[in-house]
Structure formats: C-alpha cells, structure tokens
Scaffold this motif. Sequence first.
Motif, mmCIF file in Angstrom:
data_model
loop_
_atom_site.group_PDB
_atom_site.id
_atom_site.type_symbol
_atom_site.label_atom_id
_atom_site.label_comp_id
_atom_site.label_asym_id
_atom_site.label_seq_id
_atom_site.Cartn_x
_atom_site.Cartn_y
_atom_site.Cartn_z
ATOM 1 N N ALA A 139 11.706 -20.844 -2.888
ATOM 2 C CA ALA A 139 12.058 -21.806 -3.808
ATOM 3 C C ALA A 139 12.459 -21.253 -5.099
ATOM 4 C CB ALA A 139 10.752 -22.816 -4.006
ATOM 5 N N CYS A 140 11.886 -20.138 -5.607
ATOM 6 C CA CYS A 140 12.050 -19.710 -7.022
ATOM 7 C C CYS A 140 13.004 -18.651 -7.093
ATOM 8 C CB CYS A 140 10.632 -18.972 -7.326
ATOM 9 S SG CYS A 140 9.069 -19.876 -7.278
ATOM 10 N N GLU A 141 13.531 -18.443 -8.309
ATOM 11 C CA GLU A 141 14.445 -17.627 -8.444
ATOM 12 C C GLU A 141 14.249 -15.918 -8.703
ATOM 13 O OE1 GLU A 141 17.487 -18.966 -10.945
ATOM 14 O OE2 GLU A 141 18.024 -17.100 -11.686
ATOM 15 N N ARG A 142 13.022 -15.935 -9.047
ATOM 16 C CA ARG A 142 12.590 -14.454 -9.091
ATOM 17 C C ARG A 142 11.040 -14.400 -8.773
ATOM 18 N NH1 ARG A 142 13.686 -10.485 -13.716
ATOM 19 N NH2 ARG A 142 12.102 -11.733 -14.836
ATOM 20 N N VAL A 143 10.343 -13.419 -7.829
ATOM 21 C CA VAL A 143 8.970 -13.263 -7.460
ATOM 22 C C VAL A 143 8.753 -11.970 -7.615
ATOM 23 C CG1 VAL A 143 7.214 -13.702 -5.911
ATOM 24 C CG2 VAL A 143 9.531 -15.137 -5.757
ATOM 25 N N HIS A 144 7.576 -11.839 -8.681
ATOM 26 C CA HIS A 144 6.932 -10.496 -8.894
ATOM 27 C C HIS A 144 5.537 -10.561 -8.170
ATOM 28 C CE1 HIS A 144 6.377 -6.620 -10.484
ATOM 29 N NE2 HIS A 144 5.104 -6.938 -11.219
ATOM 30 N N VAL A 145 5.337 -9.421 -7.438
ATOM 31 C CA VAL A 145 4.114 -9.458 -6.694
ATOM 32 C C VAL A 145 3.213 -8.113 -7.472
ATOM 33 C CG1 VAL A 145 2.616 -8.856 -4.507
ATOM 34 C CG2 VAL A 145 5.060 -9.915 -4.454
ATOM 35 N N ALA A 146 2.217 -8.654 -8.000
ATOM 36 C CA ALA A 146 1.365 -7.563 -8.721
ATOM 37 C C ALA A 146 0.024 -7.437 -7.916
ATOM 38 C CB ALA A 146 1.136 -7.888 -9.976
ATOM 39 N N ASN A 147 -0.468 -6.175 -7.533
ATOM 40 C CA ASN A 147 -1.550 -5.965 -7.039
ATOM 41 C C ASN A 147 -2.290 -4.752 -7.558
ATOM 42 O OD1 ASN A 147 -3.422 -6.987 -4.688
ATOM 43 N ND2 ASN A 147 -2.660 -5.050 -3.556
ATOM 44 N N ARG A 148 -3.751 -4.650 -7.375
ATOM 45 C CA ARG A 148 -4.438 -3.635 -7.602
ATOM 46 C C ARG A 148 -4.070 -2.360 -6.651
ATOM 47 N NH1 ARG A 148 -10.683 -3.934 -6.383
ATOM 48 N NH2 ARG A 148 -9.645 -4.212 -4.094
ATOM 49 N N THR A 149 -3.753 -2.453 -5.266
ATOM 50 C CA THR A 149 -3.039 -1.440 -4.763
ATOM 51 C C THR A 149 -1.660 -1.639 -4.609
ATOM 52 O OG1 THR A 149 -5.431 -1.337 -3.397
ATOM 53 C CG2 THR A 149 -3.406 -0.469 -2.327
ATOM 54 N N VAL A 150 -1.147 -0.688 -5.525
ATOM 55 C CA VAL A 150 0.575 -0.927 -5.719
ATOM 56 C C VAL A 150 1.299 -0.851 -4.362
ATOM 57 C CG1 VAL A 150 2.533 -0.010 -7.005
ATOM 58 C CG2 VAL A 150 0.285 0.101 -7.869
ATOM 59 N N GLU A 151 0.664 0.139 -3.271
ATOM 60 C CA GLU A 151 1.387 0.211 -2.117
ATOM 61 C C GLU A 151 1.225 -1.124 -1.155
ATOM 62 O OE1 GLU A 151 -1.146 2.032 -2.917
ATOM 63 O OE2 GLU A 151 0.112 3.803 -3.797
ATOM 64 N N LYS A 152 0.411 -1.895 -1.199
ATOM 65 C CA LYS A 152 0.330 -3.308 -0.779
ATOM 66 C C LYS A 152 1.271 -3.992 -1.202
ATOM 67 C CE LYS A 152 -3.672 -4.850 0.803
ATOM 68 N NZ LYS A 152 -5.109 -5.023 0.712
ATOM 69 N N ALA A 153 1.366 -4.206 -2.641
ATOM 70 C CA ALA A 153 2.343 -4.933 -3.191
ATOM 71 C C ALA A 153 3.666 -4.651 -3.045
ATOM 72 C CB ALA A 153 2.212 -4.907 -4.836
ATOM 73 N N ASP A 154 4.005 -3.217 -2.880
ATOM 74 C CA ASP A 154 5.318 -2.943 -2.527
ATOM 75 C C ASP A 154 5.663 -3.277 -0.989
ATOM 76 O OD1 ASP A 154 6.165 -1.596 -4.916
ATOM 77 O OD2 ASP A 154 5.263 0.334 -4.153
ATOM 78 N N ALA A 155 4.822 -3.228 -0.031
ATOM 79 C CA ALA A 155 4.898 -3.474 1.339
ATOM 80 C C ALA A 155 5.440 -5.112 1.418
ATOM 81 C CB ALA A 155 3.766 -3.088 2.237
ATOM 82 N N LEU A 156 4.464 -5.693 0.836
ATOM 83 C CA LEU A 156 4.687 -7.304 0.719
ATOM 84 C C LEU A 156 5.890 -7.685 0.207
ATOM 85 C CD1 LEU A 156 3.786 -10.281 1.327
ATOM 86 C CD2 LEU A 156 2.375 -10.183 -0.548
ATOM 87 N N ALA A 157 6.213 -7.180 -0.807
ATOM 88 C CA ALA A 157 7.567 -7.371 -1.685
ATOM 89 C C ALA A 157 8.852 -7.221 -0.668
ATOM 90 C CB ALA A 157 7.749 -6.667 -2.807
ATOM 91 N N ALA A 158 8.640 -5.954 0.126
ATOM 92 C CA ALA A 158 9.682 -5.512 0.973
ATOM 93 C C ALA A 158 9.837 -6.313 2.070
ATOM 94 C CB ALA A 158 9.477 -4.238 1.349
ATOM 95 N N ASP A 159 8.851 -6.968 2.724
ATOM 96 C CA ASP A 159 8.832 -7.984 3.743
ATOM 97 C C ASP A 159 9.548 -9.284 3.093
ATOM 98 O OD1 ASP A 159 7.645 -6.254 5.518
ATOM 99 O OD2 ASP A 159 5.669 -7.215 5.584
ATOM 100 N N VAL A 160 9.191 -9.663 2.263
ATOM 101 C CA VAL A 160 9.279 -11.014 1.542
ATOM 102 C C VAL A 160 11.059 -10.887 1.232
ATOM 103 C CG1 VAL A 160 9.338 -12.497 -0.480
ATOM 104 C CG2 VAL A 160 7.319 -11.768 0.524
ATOM 105 N N ARG A 161 11.486 -9.854 0.511
ATOM 106 C CA ARG A 161 12.755 -9.494 0.224
ATOM 107 C C ARG A 161 13.827 -9.549 1.407
ATOM 108 N NH1 ARG A 161 11.990 -4.520 -1.858
ATOM 109 N NH2 ARG A 161 11.321 -5.274 -3.797
ATOM 110 N N ALA A 162 13.444 -8.878 2.578
ATOM 111 C CA ALA A 162 14.309 -8.898 3.512
ATOM 112 C C ALA A 162 15.013 -10.225 4.001
ATOM 113 C CB ALA A 162 13.313 -8.528 4.926
ATOM 114 N N ASP A 163 14.313 -11.465 3.671
ATOM 115 C CA ASP A 163 15.230 -12.639 3.782
ATOM 116 C C ASP A 163 14.995 -13.685 3.039
ATOM 117 O OD1 ASP A 163 13.361 -13.833 6.798
ATOM 118 O OD2 ASP A 163 12.792 -13.187 4.891
#
Length: 272
Positions: A139-163
């Motif tokens: 729905a949004c134009e930009r989404v930023h995922v911020a998390n204590r454990t950066v690797e988990k934020a990166d992994a979630l963002a990669a999944d979301v970005r895929a489509d």
Amino acid sequence: MHVFGLIGNPVGHSLSPPMHEAAYRELDMDAKYVTFEPDPDAVAAAIEGAAALGIDGLNVTIPFKQDVLSLVDPDPLAARIGAVNTVDFSTSPPRGYNTDAAGVRRAFDHHGVGLSGTDAVVVGAGGAARAVAFTLADACERVHVANRTVEKADALAADVRADADATVTAGGLDTLADRVPTADVLVNATSVGMESDETPVPATLLHGDLAVLDAVYAPVETRLLRDAAAAGATTVDGAWMLLFQGVVAFERWTGRDAPVEAMNDALRSHLG
Ligand code: ATR
C-alpha cells in the motif's frame, strides 16, 4: 449450528472467543466459537479432523501459523507472508488467509489513515512484523524495517522487496532517528511495551504528521502511544489490529459484514 474456533498452544487467554461470540449474538446466528489446543505434532491431523467434522472455520495462532500454510490452499498474500491465521473449510482443500495483514489495513482505514503514497516505518522483524511489512509494502510508497537484530531486518526486507512495488529498506534501531522524523506511518511490531512501560522509539522522534499503530495490546495504552498522542500524532492501539483480524476472518467465513461495534465492545470489555 455453525462451528468456528481457534487452534494454538496455548489458547487459554485468547480474546477471540468473546469477540466472535458477540458477533453471533448481535446477528442472531446459531454459531459457536471453540478453542482447541492440539499437540504440536498433531496439527495436520487437527486440520484434517476439523474438515471431516464439518467445522466451518478456524483461526490459527502460535505456534501453528507456519505449519498450517502447507496444509491448506493459501491465498497469495498468506503464501507470500508464509503464515496462515484463518482457515475457511467451505472449500476442499480448505483455503488459508492471513487476516493479521488485512487487519492492519482495516485498522488504519477505520481511523481515516490512507496508506497510499506514504512513507512507513516498521519496528521489529518477527512474525507480527512480517505480516505488517508485507501489507504496508502493498500500500505504501516506501517501507523501512528497523530491528534490534539488523540481520533479521535485512532478511525480512529482502523477502518483502522481492515482489513489492514499494521501496523497501532495512537497518538497526539506530536508523529510526533518520527515518521517523520524515515518516507518515509508524508501526511497532516488537514486543517492547508489552506488560512494561517501555517504548522502542524515542519520544523526541515523534511528530504531528505521523500515524502510529502499536501492535501491543496489553496494555492497550502503551508508552509509545502516549508519547505519540503528546506529539500530536494519530494513534491506533493494538486492540484495533486484534479486532480487525477477527472482523476480516468473520467476513471470510460468513460472507456477511461483521458487526464491528459489537465485536469491539466485547474485546475492549475483556481487555479491561
Ligand atoms: P512476534 O511473533 O510477536 O513478532 P517474535 O518473532 O519473537 O514475536 O519477534 C519479537 C520482535 O520484538 C523482534 O523483532 C525482536 O527483536 P530481535 O529480532 O532483535 O529479537 C523484538 N524485540 C523483543 N524484545 C526487544 C527489546 N527489548 N528491544 C528491541 N526489540 C525487541
């Protein structure tokens, strides 16, 4: 008699039974909402058994949301998220949905917050954050995922970005200082604030052009929401998210508009 219910382990403190039973009373439906606590290794048998018994619909909670995905025909959003929280047994195979995701959108809608074209920040990268991030990225134009454990934020963002069409970025909690002051939408999907008066987002970052949803609903009024209100932000508490996942499940199962007010009253009276 229609039978709906919840499977999870544990389910003893679930607020879904009073919320759904209030809807049945309001609409004069001959229906019951029952909780089931199968052993973790019996979830496939439980889904098969529910179908065989003619159960109309089941909500699914921890720890079964991922397991159930492969036992049903998931809709595209549930498949992308990798978790099912609602099963509709009116078809064979049963259909799986993720109404946690749809509920986020309905909770914002209900408060007059449009997501189209917005800049959103999700705090957290666990199961709850996953449903939130996928929804916002649609729905949004930009989404930023911020998390204590950066690797988990990166992994979630990669999944979301895929489509997703949205621009999706990720970082540690330190990136909130850059992102929140210019954001339109902020969602706390961490457990910070649950049963404690802590917040994952420094109050100084909050501002009046922000809409803040806190997925934490115990307590309903979290420190983050108090800080957000003090900064002039629009606030949406976690009970709305819980309510609307139930509203969307009810509507999937019955094909009827849910009696939102009756369900909300029942939920809030149980939340105290
Ligand atoms: P859920 O299914 O409710 O999302 P979860 O998968 O255990 O639960 O995720 C909990 C989230 O809260 C995670 O993003 C977690 O951060 P980590 O990935 O770094 O563990 C976050 N969280 C929990 N306690 C936290 C704390 N004290 N400070 C910051 N983040 C916290």
